[in-house]
Design an enzyme around this catalytic site. Structure first.
Site, PDB file in Angstrom:
ATOM      1  N   SER A 152       0.862  -1.179   0.000  1.00  0.00           N
ATOM      2  CA  SER A 152       0.000   0.000   0.000  1.00  0.00           C
ATOM      3  C   SER A 152       0.899   1.230   0.000  1.00  0.00           C
ATOM      4  O   SER A 152       2.075   1.137   0.375  1.00  0.00           O
ATOM      5  CB  SER A 152      -0.860  -0.034   1.269  1.00  0.00           C
ATOM      6  OG  SER A 152      -1.442   1.235   1.506  1.00  0.00           O
ATOM      7  N   TYR A 165      -1.937  -1.002  10.202  1.00  0.00           N
ATOM      8  CA  TYR A 165      -2.045  -1.304   8.766  1.00  0.00           C
ATOM      9  C   TYR A 165      -0.761  -0.861   8.064  1.00  0.00           C
ATOM     10  O   TYR A 165      -0.134  -1.641   7.346  1.00  0.00           O
ATOM     11  CB  TYR A 165      -3.279  -0.606   8.178  1.00  0.00           C
ATOM     12  CG  TYR A 165      -3.475  -0.820   6.690  1.00  0.00           C
ATOM     13  CD1 TYR A 165      -4.106  -1.966   6.201  1.00  0.00           C
ATOM     14  CD2 TYR A 165      -3.039   0.131   5.769  1.00  0.00           C
ATOM     15  CE1 TYR A 165      -4.293  -2.158   4.835  1.00  0.00           C
ATOM     16  CE2 TYR A 165      -3.225  -0.052   4.407  1.00  0.00           C
ATOM     17  CZ  TYR A 165      -3.857  -1.190   3.938  1.00  0.00           C
ATOM     18  OH  TYR A 165      -4.047  -1.369   2.585  1.00  0.00           O
TER      19      TYR A 165
HETATM   20  N1  LIG Z   1      -8.652  -0.867  -2.220  1.00  0.00           N
HETATM   21  C1  LIG Z   1      -7.628  -0.032  -2.170  1.00  0.00           C
HETATM   22  O1  LIG Z   1      -7.761   1.177  -2.459  1.00  0.00           O
HETATM   23  C2  LIG Z   1      -6.255  -0.527  -1.787  1.00  0.00           C
HETATM   24  C3  LIG Z   1      -5.169   0.362  -1.851  1.00  0.00           C
HETATM   25  C4  LIG Z   1      -3.895  -0.082  -1.493  1.00  0.00           C
HETATM   26  C5  LIG Z   1      -3.720  -1.407  -1.106  1.00  0.00           C
HETATM   27  N2  LIG Z   1      -4.803  -2.264  -1.057  1.00  0.00           N
HETATM   28  C6  LIG Z   1      -4.541  -3.655  -0.664  1.00  0.00           C
HETATM   29  O2  LIG Z   1      -5.121  -4.525  -1.616  1.00  0.00           O
HETATM   30  C7  LIG Z   1      -5.500  -5.748  -0.985  1.00  0.00           C
HETATM   31  C8  LIG Z   1      -6.946  -6.061  -1.294  1.00  0.00           C
HETATM   32  O3  LIG Z   1      -7.729  -5.017  -0.776  1.00  0.00           O
HETATM   33  P1  LIG Z   1      -9.244  -4.778  -1.166  1.00  0.00           P
HETATM   34  O4  LIG Z   1      -9.419  -3.304  -1.261  1.00  0.00           O
HETATM   35  O5  LIG Z   1      -9.651  -5.658  -2.284  1.00  0.00           O
HETATM   36  O6  LIG Z   1      -9.924  -5.226   0.204  1.00  0.00           O
HETATM   37  P2  LIG Z   1     -11.407  -5.807   0.487  1.00  0.00           P
HETATM   38  O7  LIG Z   1     -12.314  -5.342  -0.564  1.00  0.00           O
HETATM   39  O8  LIG Z   1     -11.684  -5.461   1.894  1.00  0.00           O
HETATM   40  O9  LIG Z   1     -11.187  -7.347   0.334  1.00  0.00           O
HETATM   41  C9  LIG Z   1     -10.298  -7.990   1.207  1.00  0.00           C
HETATM   42  C10 LIG Z   1     -10.539  -9.457   1.218  1.00  0.00           C
HETATM   43  O10 LIG Z   1      -9.736 -10.006   2.258  1.00  0.00           O
HETATM   44  C11 LIG Z   1     -10.514 -10.854   3.058  1.00  0.00           C
HETATM   45  N3  LIG Z   1     -10.092 -10.845   4.449  1.00  0.00           N
HETATM   46  C12 LIG Z   1     -10.027  -9.801   5.298  1.00  0.00           C
HETATM   47  N4  LIG Z   1      -9.670 -10.227   6.514  1.00  0.00           N
HETATM   48  C13 LIG Z   1      -9.506 -11.570   6.432  1.00  0.00           C
HETATM   49  C14 LIG Z   1      -9.177 -12.587   7.349  1.00  0.00           C
HETATM   50  N5  LIG Z   1      -8.956 -12.319   8.646  1.00  0.00           N
HETATM   51  N6  LIG Z   1      -9.106 -13.859   6.914  1.00  0.00           N
HETATM   52  C15 LIG Z   1      -9.350 -14.160   5.634  1.00  0.00           C
HETATM   53  N7  LIG Z   1      -9.683 -13.240   4.714  1.00  0.00           N
HETATM   54  C16 LIG Z   1      -9.765 -11.958   5.108  1.00  0.00           C
HETATM   55  C17 LIG Z   1     -11.924 -10.296   2.970  1.00  0.00           C
HETATM   56  O11 LIG Z   1     -12.834 -11.344   3.270  1.00  0.00           O
HETATM   57  P3  LIG Z   1     -14.358 -11.035   3.720  1.00  0.00           P
HETATM   58  O12 LIG Z   1     -14.921 -10.176   2.620  1.00  0.00           O
HETATM   59  O13 LIG Z   1     -14.948 -12.372   3.831  1.00  0.00           O
HETATM   60  O14 LIG Z   1     -14.241 -10.273   5.013  1.00  0.00           O
HETATM   61  C18 LIG Z   1     -11.988  -9.818   1.528  1.00  0.00           C
HETATM   62  O15 LIG Z   1     -12.398 -10.839   0.673  1.00  0.00           O
HETATM   63  C19 LIG Z   1      -5.240  -5.544   0.505  1.00  0.00           C
HETATM   64  O16 LIG Z   1      -4.004  -6.131   0.841  1.00  0.00           O
HETATM   65  C20 LIG Z   1      -5.154  -4.040   0.663  1.00  0.00           C
HETATM   66  O17 LIG Z   1      -4.355  -3.674   1.741  1.00  0.00           O
HETATM   67  C21 LIG Z   1      -6.046  -1.854  -1.392  1.00  0.00           C
END
Ligand SMILES: NC(=O)c1ccc[n+]([C@@H]2O[C@H](COP(=O)([O-])OP(=O)(O)OC[C@H]3O[C@@H](n4cnc5c(N)ncnc54)[C@H](OP(=O)(O)O)[C@@H]3O)[C@@H](O)[C@H]2O)c1
Length: 272
Positions: free
Chosen positions: A173, A186
């Protein structure tokens, strides 16, 4: 394959991709993605399956994983597997059982994408509840270590034959590269993930069987983004499919020999 008919959001995004895999580029390959039930992980596993990969979908909520499983089963000829698992409680035994399951089901693992993350509270470190700090660290860092440890033998076996190479991708991130107030555990865990990526890349570099890289997807329209920026208009943020080309590149044979890199999906210029 008419991607526009099956997955219109992907077809729209691909117009701007800087790396376009060939159809079947992932045929015969197996990729495990954590956090596959929603957001970027869901888009990635659907896309990998369309390109021929057998995907192992690990995530917290079973119903979300089942919905992705059903979509993949309907739209591809690949063999998805779901693994409901709360990474906050992942221990060595359950990780070993998962490794045995993947070995028994597919006999190989070409890619491991550490994508799941917990955001935790956005609060000053001074007031950050320690129990939340530990939970975020377990999900974002310790679980990735545990999975990497137990899956390394299978990744190595898959990547060892001449010309093959398995791939580990860590998800970082912007706040894992430059700290920012109130992002607490985080941000700290994402910095640690970058360090872990570098250590592993250095440990594996002489074997040439496993490459290890990290990527920052940048602002992406997902549930986590909505949680982190509740006041933001989601329409102003790119969808998860927009920058999947970097994930696909790092997982594909096109990235052979690329290791130890911390890449940024937004500023990426495409393969060298
Ligand atoms: N979106 C952004 O703008 C952004 C920016 C920079 C970096 N990132 C990184 O990109 C990655 C994906 O993010 P995203 O935005 O797609 O997040 P998201 O929409 O919140 O999806 C995250 C996924 O991880 C799963 N998860 C969370 N906690 C968990 C746990 N304890 N055990 C197993 N699974 C778990 C969630 O499962 P459930 O849905 O079942 O809870 C969900 O399917 C992350 O590493 C995040 O830090 C995202």
């Amino acid at each position: 394959m008419d991607i526009g008919a099956i997955y219109p959001e992907l077809a729209q995004a691909q117009v701007r991709w800087r790396h376009l895999p060939a159809e079947g580029d992932f045929a015969g390959k197996t990729v495990l993605v954590t956090g596959a039930g929603d957001g970027i992980g869901r888009a990635l596993t659907k896309t990998l399956a369309l390109y021929g990969a057998d995907v192992v979908l690990l995530g917290k909520t079973r119903t979300k994983l089942e919905a992705v499983f059903d979509w993949i089963a309907e739209h591809s000829a690949t063999k998805p597997v779901i693994v409901p698992c709360d990474l906050n409680f992942l221990d060595q035994d359950s990780a070993e059982a998962l490794a045995d399951q993947v070995r028994g089901e597919f006999g190989r693992l070409d890619g491991l994408v550490h994508n799941a993350s917990a955001l935790g509270p956005k609060t000053p470190v001074e007031h950050y509840p320690l129990s939340e700090w530990e939970m975020v660290t377990r999900v974002n860092l310790t679980a990735a270590v545990t999975l990497t440890q137990t899956l390394t033998p299978l990744l190595r076996e898959t990547g060892q034959p001449k010309g093959a190479e398995a791939s580990i991708v860590f998800t970082s991130s912007s706040v894992g590269r430059q700290g920012r107030a109130y992002w607490g555990a985080y941000a700290a865990s994402k910095f640690a993930v970058e360090g872990l990526m570098q250590v592993l890349a250095d440990e594996f570099v002489h074997e040439g069987a496993i490459r290890v890289n990290s990527l920052n997807p940048g602002a992406t329209r997902t549930p986590m983004r909505r949680l982190a920026y509740p006041g933001e208009d989601p329409a102003t943020v790119p969808p998860p499919e927009a920058r999947l080309d970097l994930h696909l590149y790092l997982l594909s044979d096109a990235a052979k020999g690329v290791t130890g890199q911390a890449l940024d999906a937004r500023g990426w210029d495409g393969p060298p």
